[in-house]
Design an enzyme around this catalytic site. Structure first.
Site, mmCIF file in Angstrom:
data_model
loop_
_atom_site.group_PDB
_atom_site.id
_atom_site.type_symbol
_atom_site.label_atom_id
_atom_site.label_comp_id
_atom_site.label_asym_id
_atom_site.label_seq_id
_atom_site.Cartn_x
_atom_site.Cartn_y
_atom_site.Cartn_z
ATOM 1 N N LYS A 1 5.642 -10.127 -20.558
ATOM 2 C CA LYS A 1 4.505 -10.383 -21.460
ATOM 3 C C LYS A 1 4.889 -9.949 -22.863
ATOM 4 O O LYS A 1 5.738 -9.066 -23.034
ATOM 5 C CB LYS A 1 3.297 -9.572 -21.006
ATOM 6 N N ASP B 1 -1.710 -16.671 -24.460
ATOM 7 C CA ASP B 1 -2.681 -15.729 -23.893
ATOM 8 C C ASP B 1 -3.750 -15.629 -24.988
ATOM 9 O O ASP B 1 -3.855 -16.529 -25.832
ATOM 10 C CB ASP B 1 -2.017 -14.372 -23.575
HETATM 11 N N1 GLU Z 1 -1.338 -15.724 -20.142
HETATM 12 C C1 GLU Z 1 -1.504 -16.394 -18.894
HETATM 13 C C2 GLU Z 1 -1.631 -15.377 -17.782
HETATM 14 O O1 GLU Z 1 -2.194 -14.324 -17.999
HETATM 15 C C3 GLU Z 1 -0.458 -17.470 -18.661
HETATM 16 C C4 GLU Z 1 0.960 -17.010 -18.623
HETATM 17 C C5 GLU Z 1 1.978 -18.160 -18.542
HETATM 18 O O2 GLU Z 1 1.570 -19.318 -18.401
HETATM 19 O O3 GLU Z 1 3.169 -17.854 -18.623
HETATM 20 O O4 GLU Z 1 -1.259 -15.599 -16.658
#
Ligand code: GLU
Length: 447
Positions: free
Chosen positions: A126, A166
């Site tokens: 992340k 996100d």
């Molecule tokens: N931010 C989204 C999550 O919390 C998507 C992450 C992604 O698609 O890599 O899963």
């Protein structure tokens, strides 16, 4: 074993002082996997948990940019590459003023298990920045994204680390980030997901998280002998996740009676449906981050300033805003209102004490790392689409998404059953997600 888990939690506390969000998820996950550690002494011997709670790599960097008044601004960017046992790091980027390592590490840690639950080959990571996109001009957003990518591009790649969106990072930001990556590397590749349809994006990715949440909620209700049709649902948030959730709930015959923003919540007894779905997008693109104007536009609805929708009586609650939006006092109000089901859309929207209270009072909980995994699952399908130089149809995507969500529910329920915990999806999701990662880590030695 409880002692051992406590020791791991103490290690995490010592190493990550001042990061309560990260410690909250570590505690929640480790407490759930206690019976697995009991059954696998080799995990304990190989220091598997000590390794799991330490990110493989963490990057922090300066993001300088020039605002519209010619003034130099400096933000801090991050990428935590948490675990690559089952695939390249995968997870979104969050741009919000409250971003700091504790938030990115909590999201990265959750992502390990969420991504594992999808059954697809993606590890956990992340990133983000303490940048507030609200009130910024389009040109400022572009310059910020270009500066952010000017450092990040060294650390990512389609086989290494694949970021996505996100909070605060949507299609526009992904476009600017992708453009800069391509310019710096001279490579056209699936390094980011959530792209626009014209340049490698996946049909259905925008609504995937919300649709997946509703499929998961449907499976929970089915397991309990009920159906979504005719149920009243309190949703929080009004962003991308809430929008997809509201749309699919309406399609399946449920009635959404609330949405919310940082300014308060909307109660709409007539249902948030029809043109009101599209209006959610208008609210979002206004860049003001408030939901109050909804009540002026749609007579019969009410705006409750500074309040959260958890005080409203509903059959099902789906938080889609942000972490820790359901606290113990909210959980008490929900139980007093006869709450039976909570399906988490946002990442970690419920505090650990609120989860305990809801469980004790018989509420069935669909945890976020299982319920909202449809978004990242479709991101992985987008990676496959890009790697195969092809384009999938919306029907192909929706079909896979539904199958994945049904399987996540099934595997979480089975894992909980296997360890004698009954129908406990919170523990089951943690266990099912952990089992695959642990097996891969064991096979790969001490790395
Ligand atoms: N931010 C989204 C999550 O919390 C998507 C992450 C992604 O698609 O890599 O899963």
């Amino acid at each position: 074993m409880a002692n051992l888990v406590q020791q791991y939690i103490e290690i995490a506390k010592k190493r990550n002082p001042g990061e309560p969000e990260f410690l909250q998820t570590v505690e929640e996950v480790l407490t759930s996997i206690e019976p697995v550690l009991e059954a696998h002494p080799e995990y304990v011997e190989s220091g598997l948990v000590e390794r799991l709670i330490e990110p493989e790599r963490g990057i922090s960097f300066r993001v300088p940019w020039v605002d519209d008044n010619g003034k130099v601004q400096v933000n801090r960017g991050y990428r935590y590459e948490f675990n690559s046992a089952i695939g390249p790091y995968k997870g979104g980027l969050r741009f919000a003023p409250n971003v700091y390592p504790g938030i990115i590490k909590f999201l990265g840690f959750e992502q390990i298990f969420k991504n594992s639950l999808t059954g697809l080959p993606i590890g956990g990571g992340k990133g983000g920045a303490d940048f507030d996109p609200n009130g910024k001009s389009d040109a400022e957003i572009m310059r910020f994204c270009q500066s952010f990518m000017t450092e990040l591009y060294r650390h990512i790649g389609p086989h290494t680390d694949v970021p996505a969106g996100d909070l605060g990072v949507g299609a526009r930001e992904i476009g600017y980030l992708f453009g800069q990556y391509k310019r710096l590397t001279n490579r056209y590749e699936g390094v980011l997901t959530g792209k626009g349809l014209a340049y490698g994006g996946l049909a259905g990715r925008t609504e995937a998280t919300g649709y997946g949440i509703v499929f998961f909620a449907r499976e929970m209700l089915k397991h309990c002998g009920e159906e979504l049709k005719g149920k009243t649902v309190a949703v929080s948030g009004f962003g991308n996740v809430a929008w997809g959730t509201v749309q699919k709930l309406n399609q399946l015959g449920a009635k959404v009676i609330t949405i919310s923003g940082p300014d308060g919540y909307i109660y709409d007894p007539n249902g948030v449906s029809g043109e009101k779905e599209a209006y959610m997008l208008e609210l979002r693109s206004s860049g003001k981050n408030i939901c109050a104007p909804y009540a002026d536009k749609f007579p019969g609805s009410e705006f409750h300033a500074g309040k959260k929708p958890w005080e409203v009586k509903a059959d099902l609650y789906i938080p889609c805003a942000t972490q820790n939006e359901i606290r113990i006092e909210d959980a008490k109000a929900m139980v007093a209102n006869g709450c039976k089901y909570l399906c988490e859309g946002a990442n970690m929207p419920t505090t650990n004490d609120a989860i305990e209270y809801l469980k004790e009072n018989g509420v069935v909980i669909g945890p976020s790392k299982a319920a909202n995994a449809g978004g990242v699952a479709c991101s992985c399908i987008e990676m496959g689409q890009n790697a195969g130089h092809t384009v999938f149809s919306p029907e192909q995507v929706y079909e896979q998404l539904e199958t994945i969500m049904v399987n996540i529910h099934k595997h979480s329920a089975e894992a909980s059953e296997k360890y004698g915990l009954g129908y406990d999806l919170v523990a089951g999701a943690n266990i099912a997600g952990f089992e695959k990662v642990a097996e891969a880590m064991m096979a790969q030695g001490i790395v």
